[in-house]
Design a protein around this motif. Sequence first.
Motif, PDB file in Angstrom:
ATOM      1  N   HIS A   1     -11.091  13.104  55.534  1.00 14.12           N
ATOM      2  CA  HIS A   1     -11.766  13.747  54.862  1.00 14.12           C
ATOM      3  C   HIS A   1     -12.531  15.502  55.405  1.00 14.12           C
ATOM      4  O   HIS A   1     -13.822  15.204  55.116  1.00 14.12           O
ATOM      5  N   GLU A   2     -12.221  15.684  56.799  1.00 17.21           N
ATOM      6  CA  GLU A   2     -12.839  16.482  57.391  1.00 17.21           C
ATOM      7  C   GLU A   2     -13.335  17.567  57.215  1.00 17.21           C
ATOM      8  O   GLU A   2     -14.686  17.623  57.440  1.00 17.21           O
ATOM      9  N   THR A   3     -12.432  17.959  56.334  1.00 16.17           N
ATOM     10  CA  THR A   3     -12.714  19.131  55.142  1.00 16.17           C
ATOM     11  C   THR A   3     -14.481  19.093  54.851  1.00 16.17           C
ATOM     12  O   THR A   3     -15.328  20.043  54.849  1.00 16.17           O
ATOM     13  N   PHE A   4     -14.545  18.092  54.486  1.00 17.35           N
ATOM     14  CA  PHE A   4     -16.089  18.074  53.042  1.00 17.35           C
ATOM     15  C   PHE A   4     -17.196  17.654  54.555  1.00 17.35           C
ATOM     16  O   PHE A   4     -17.955  17.569  53.630  1.00 17.35           O
ATOM     17  N   TYR A   5     -17.062  17.116  55.906  1.00 22.68           N
ATOM     18  CA  TYR A   5     -18.189  17.670  56.427  1.00 22.68           C
ATOM     19  C   TYR A   5     -18.456  18.505  57.871  1.00 22.68           C
ATOM     20  O   TYR A   5     -19.316  18.977  58.272  1.00 22.68           O
ATOM     21  N   ASN A   6     -17.191  18.348  58.698  1.00 24.69           N
ATOM     22  CA  ASN A   6     -16.667  19.691  59.742  1.00 24.69           C
ATOM     23  C   ASN A   6     -17.428  20.885  59.330  1.00 24.69           C
ATOM     24  O   ASN A   6     -16.069  21.166  59.783  1.00 24.69           O
ATOM     25  N   GLN A   7     -17.975  20.959  58.972  1.00 24.32           N
ATOM     26  CA  GLN A   7     -17.748  22.823  58.596  1.00 24.32           C
ATOM     27  C   GLN A   7     -19.439  23.396  59.402  1.00 24.32           C
ATOM     28  O   GLN A   7     -20.445  23.277  59.208  1.00 24.32           O
ATOM     29  N   ASP A   8     -19.280  24.542  60.461  1.00 20.87           N
ATOM     30  CA  ASP A   8     -20.286  24.479  61.001  1.00 20.87           C
ATOM     31  C   ASP A   8     -19.747  26.994  61.328  1.00 20.87           C
ATOM     32  O   ASP A   8     -20.510  26.913  61.763  1.00 20.87           O
ATOM     33  N   HIS A   9     -19.745  26.760  59.884  1.00 20.65           N
ATOM     34  CA  HIS A   9     -19.364  28.085  59.222  1.00 20.65           C
ATOM     35  C   HIS A   9     -19.325  29.383  58.404  1.00 20.65           C
ATOM     36  O   HIS A   9     -19.270  28.324  57.257  1.00 20.65           O
ATOM     37  N   GLU A  10     -20.159  30.212  58.065  1.00 19.01           N
ATOM     38  CA  GLU A  10     -19.811  30.633  56.558  1.00 19.01           C
ATOM     39  C   GLU A  10     -17.879  30.483  55.849  1.00 19.01           C
ATOM     40  O   GLU A  10     -17.317  31.462  56.816  1.00 19.01           O
ATOM     41  N   THR A  11     -17.863  30.315  54.973  1.00 14.57           N
ATOM     42  CA  THR A  11     -16.556  30.563  54.776  1.00 14.57           C
ATOM     43  C   THR A  11     -16.570  30.988  52.791  1.00 14.57           C
ATOM     44  O   THR A  11     -17.558  30.748  52.078  1.00 14.57           O
ATOM     45  N   GLY A  12     -15.330  31.380  52.900  1.00 11.23           N
ATOM     46  CA  GLY A  12     -14.932  31.877  51.089  1.00 11.23           C
ATOM     47  C   GLY A  12     -14.476  30.648  50.116  1.00 11.23           C
ATOM     48  O   GLY A  12     -14.663  30.941  49.566  1.00 11.23           O
TER      49      GLY A  12
ATOM     50  N   ASP B   1     -31.891  22.355  59.878  1.00 13.68           N
ATOM     51  CA  ASP B   1     -32.387  23.717  60.247  1.00 13.68           C
ATOM     52  C   ASP B   1     -33.853  22.380  59.815  1.00 13.68           C
ATOM     53  O   ASP B   1     -34.980  22.402  60.566  1.00 13.68           O
ATOM     54  N   ARG B   2     -34.301  21.477  58.927  1.00 11.99           N
ATOM     55  CA  ARG B   2     -35.054  20.594  58.589  1.00 11.99           C
ATOM     56  C   ARG B   2     -35.401  20.062  60.480  1.00 11.99           C
ATOM     57  O   ARG B   2     -36.507  19.832  60.205  1.00 11.99           O
ATOM     58  N   TYR B   3     -34.363  19.261  60.914  1.00 11.10           N
ATOM     59  CA  TYR B   3     -35.047  18.315  61.716  1.00 11.10           C
ATOM     60  C   TYR B   3     -34.725  19.045  62.551  1.00 11.10           C
ATOM     61  O   TYR B   3     -34.482  18.112  63.739  1.00 11.10           O
ATOM     62  N   ASN B   4     -34.041  19.836  63.214  1.00 11.38           N
ATOM     63  CA  ASN B   4     -34.124  20.389  64.661  1.00 11.38           C
ATOM     64  C   ASN B   4     -33.175  19.285  65.782  1.00 11.38           C
ATOM     65  O   ASN B   4     -32.915  19.903  65.913  1.00 11.38           O
ATOM     66  N   ILE B   5     -31.845  19.513  64.848  1.00 10.49           N
ATOM     67  CA  ILE B   5     -30.329  18.405  65.339  1.00 10.49           C
ATOM     68  C   ILE B   5     -29.610  19.620  65.057  1.00 10.49           C
ATOM     69  O   ILE B   5     -29.279  20.797  64.161  1.00 10.49           O
ATOM     70  N   ALA B   6     -28.595  19.034  65.688  1.00  7.49           N
ATOM     71  CA  ALA B   6     -27.041  19.657  65.614  1.00  7.49           C
ATOM     72  C   ALA B   6     -26.162  18.718  65.374  1.00  7.49           C
ATOM     73  O   ALA B   6     -26.357  17.462  66.389  1.00  7.49           O
ATOM     74  N   LEU B   7     -25.677  18.843  63.615  1.00  2.20           N
ATOM     75  CA  LEU B   7     -24.916  17.099  63.940  1.00  2.20           C
ATOM     76  C   LEU B   7     -23.352  17.703  64.291  1.00  2.20           C
ATOM     77  O   LEU B   7     -22.471  18.825  64.670  1.00  2.20           O
ATOM     78  N   PHE B   8     -22.504  16.182  64.223  1.00  2.67           N
ATOM     79  CA  PHE B   8     -21.629  16.810  65.716  1.00  2.67           C
ATOM     80  C   PHE B   8     -20.673  15.635  65.031  1.00  2.67           C
ATOM     81  O   PHE B   8     -21.321  14.777  64.795  1.00  2.67           O
ATOM     82  N   TYR B   9     -19.639  16.153  64.151  1.00  2.00           N
ATOM     83  CA  TYR B   9     -18.597  15.214  63.503  1.00  2.00           C
ATOM     84  C   TYR B   9     -17.286  14.690  64.440  1.00  2.00           C
ATOM     85  O   TYR B   9     -16.506  15.778  65.349  1.00  2.00           O
ATOM     86  N   THR B  10     -16.542  13.748  64.526  1.00  2.00           N
ATOM     87  CA  THR B  10     -15.726  13.126  65.771  1.00  2.00           C
ATOM     88  C   THR B  10     -14.665  12.428  64.196  1.00  2.00           C
ATOM     89  O   THR B  10     -15.469  11.150  63.685  1.00  2.00           O
ATOM     90  N   ALA B  11     -13.721  13.122  63.886  1.00  4.71           N
ATOM     91  CA  ALA B  11     -11.871  12.407  63.280  1.00  4.71           C
ATOM     92  C   ALA B  11     -11.459  11.882  63.457  1.00  4.71           C
ATOM     93  O   ALA B  11     -10.743  12.584  64.753  1.00  4.71           O
ATOM     94  N   MET B  12     -11.389  11.014  62.904  1.00  2.00           N
ATOM     95  CA  MET B  12      -9.977   9.890  63.317  1.00  2.00           C
ATOM     96  C   MET B  12      -9.122   9.583  61.864  1.00  2.00           C
ATOM     97  O   MET B  12     -10.329   9.457  61.053  1.00  2.00           O
ATOM     98  N   ASP B  13      -8.208   8.843  62.626  1.00  2.00           N
ATOM     99  CA  ASP B  13      -7.380   8.725  60.839  1.00  2.00           C
ATOM    100  C   ASP B  13      -8.253   6.990  60.527  1.00  2.00           C
ATOM    101  O   ASP B  13      -8.615   6.634  61.238  1.00  2.00           O
ATOM    102  N   GLY B  14      -8.159   7.757  59.397  1.00  2.00           N
ATOM    103  CA  GLY B  14      -9.052   6.725  58.702  1.00  2.00           C
ATOM    104  C   GLY B  14      -8.048   6.360  57.842  1.00  2.00           C
ATOM    105  O   GLY B  14      -8.990   5.103  56.469  1.00  2.00           O
ATOM    106  N   ASN B  15      -7.035   5.998  57.552  1.00  2.00           N
ATOM    107  CA  ASN B  15      -6.628   5.087  57.081  1.00  2.00           C
ATOM    108  C   ASN B  15      -5.767   3.918  57.492  1.00  2.00           C
ATOM    109  O   ASN B  15      -6.023   3.419  58.145  1.00  2.00           O
ATOM    110  N   ALA B  16      -4.810   2.951  56.671  1.00  2.00           N
ATOM    111  CA  ALA B  16      -4.039   1.993  57.329  1.00  2.00           C
ATOM    112  C   ALA B  16      -3.353   1.968  58.321  1.00  2.00           C
ATOM    113  O   ALA B  16      -3.591   1.481  60.019  1.00  2.00           O
ATOM    114  N   SER B  17      -2.986   3.389  59.026  1.00  2.00           N
ATOM    115  CA  SER B  17      -2.384   3.496  60.170  1.00  2.00           C
ATOM    116  C   SER B  17      -3.192   3.993  61.381  1.00  2.00           C
ATOM    117  O   SER B  17      -2.370   3.408  62.505  1.00  2.00           O
TER     118      SER B  17
END
Length: 482
Positions: free
Chosen positions: A66-77, A93-109
Motif C-alpha cells: 500500500h506504499e502508493t497511498f502513503y509515500n507521495q512526496d510530489h504532485e502527480t497527475g 506544514d501544520r506541525y513542521n515535520i518531515a514524514l518518512f515512510y519505510t515500506a516492507m512486505d506486509g503479506n504472509a511472505s
Amino acid sequence: MKKLISVILLLTMLLTVLAACGEDEKPPVDTSEDEETETQEPNYLDDLPTLDYGGQEFKMLISSQHETFYNQDHETGAIVENACYLRNIAIEDRYNIALFYTAMDGNASGKEAFAAAVLNSTQSAATDAFNIVIGQNYYCLPLVASGAYHNLRESEVIDFEAEWAHKAINNNGTVNGKLYGASGAFVVSQLTHALAIYYNKDIWEDYGFAEQYDIYQIVRDGQWTWELFFQFVTSFDGVDVNDPNAVFGFENFYHALIGLHTGMGNDPITKNDQGEYTVDNYYNDRLESIYSRIRELVNDHAAVADNATIMKVAGSSENMMDHLLFCMNYLHGLVESPAFQKSDNHALGVLPAPKYDENQEEYYTRIMRGDLYYIPKNVDLEVASLLVEALNYETYKIVYPEYWGKVIELRSPDTSEDQEMIRLLSATVHSSFAEYYTGDLLAIHQQVAIEAQKNSASMSGWWGSNEKVVRRYLEKMLETYG
C-alpha cells in the motif's frame, strides 16, 4: 422609421444619464445591510494541540503493498496519489515535520521480517524508532507480549468515536481498557480491501430483476437479506456449463464465504452477563443456521461455481463478469483486477454483504486484510497520537472523497447510487473480536468457510475436536492483552 427614432431617443437618454454621473460625486456605499460572507468549515485539527516539531522526521513502517497511498512526496497527475501528497503536505506544514515512510512486505511472505523490524525498532533510541507501525494483526499483535506497544486507550488525543475512526474494530479489539492496535482512515486497506458484492447490471436487467426490484432502495431500507440474495443466485441453477453464454449466480471464493459469514453478524467470541469474554455461545443454533446456508450455497447449487469452472466458459479474466450475476471481492479490485474493469459488454454495480435477516440492525463489511496502526512503546505516545489522529482526519477529508468519487467512478460503478454504496461499505467496516485476535484464536472466524468448502455436515464435528483448544487459547490471549 419609427424604430430608428426610438433608437435615437434611447441613446440620447443614456448619454444624458452618463453626463450627469460624471458631474456628480459617486454616492457613498451603503454598508447598513449585512454583507454575505463565506464561512469555512471548522477544521477539527484546530482543536488539537498546535506544536512545532522543528523539522524532525516522523518515521512510519508500512506495507509495501500500500506504499502508493502513503509515500507521495510530489504532485502527480494521478488523482488519489496526488490527494495522498496533499495530505502529507498539510500535516508537514501544520506541525513542521518531515514524514518518512519505510515500506516492507506486509503479506504472509514477509511477516517474520516485518515483525523483526518492529522489535528492533522498539529496542533502539527513540530518535531512530518508528513513530507509527501499520501492519497486519496476525503478526504484529503478538508482539504485545514483548511489551512492544503503547495502550492507545491512554492517549488523550485520539478520538475513537470520530467518523474517521473504525469504531467496530477498535471496540472489538479493546480488552479491559487496553487497545494496542487501532484503526482509522489512515489505515487505507480498510477502504481498498473492503469486501463488496459486485453485480452485473446488464444481467440484472436482462433477466427481469430490474423490473421487480430497486436493489439500491432495498439496501437503503435495510431489506438486503440472505433470503433475497439466495433467491437471485439460485435462479440460475439451470446453468449449462457447456454453453458459451452460460450465466452463473455467484462465484465460490474462499474470502467471499468469510465475507458472507461476517455480513450475517456472527461473532464466535461473545461477552457473558458478567462482561467476560467466552466461547460458550460459539456453537449454537445461529451458527448452524449460518453454516447450513453457506454450505448449501456452495455445494448444492449449480448456479454457484468456482473460478476454474467460470473460466472454462469465460475464457479469460476480462470476460468473467460477463457470466456472473454476483461476485464478492475486495473494493480495489475495481482498480487493479482485469476481471472488474469497465467493459463494452457489462456495467458493474456495488452492494454490501446481505444481512442474516431483516431484524439485523446493521450491515457488516469484512476487510480482506488485518492492518492496524500501532505506536511503539519507546516513542512519545502523545506526539505519535497527535500525528496519527491528524493523519486519520486528513486522509478522511482529502483522500477518501477522491477515491470514492473519481477512481472508482472512472473504473466501474457508473451511477451516484454506486458511490452511495461504496460509502456505505466504508462506514460499516467490521472486525469481530475473533477476527481482530485471529493470530491468537486459531482463526476461528474462518472455520465456517473452511468447513463449508469441505461440505462437512455441520459445525459440530469441528467444534467437538477443537473446543478445549480454543478455550485454552482464549484464556492465554486474555492474559496477554487484558
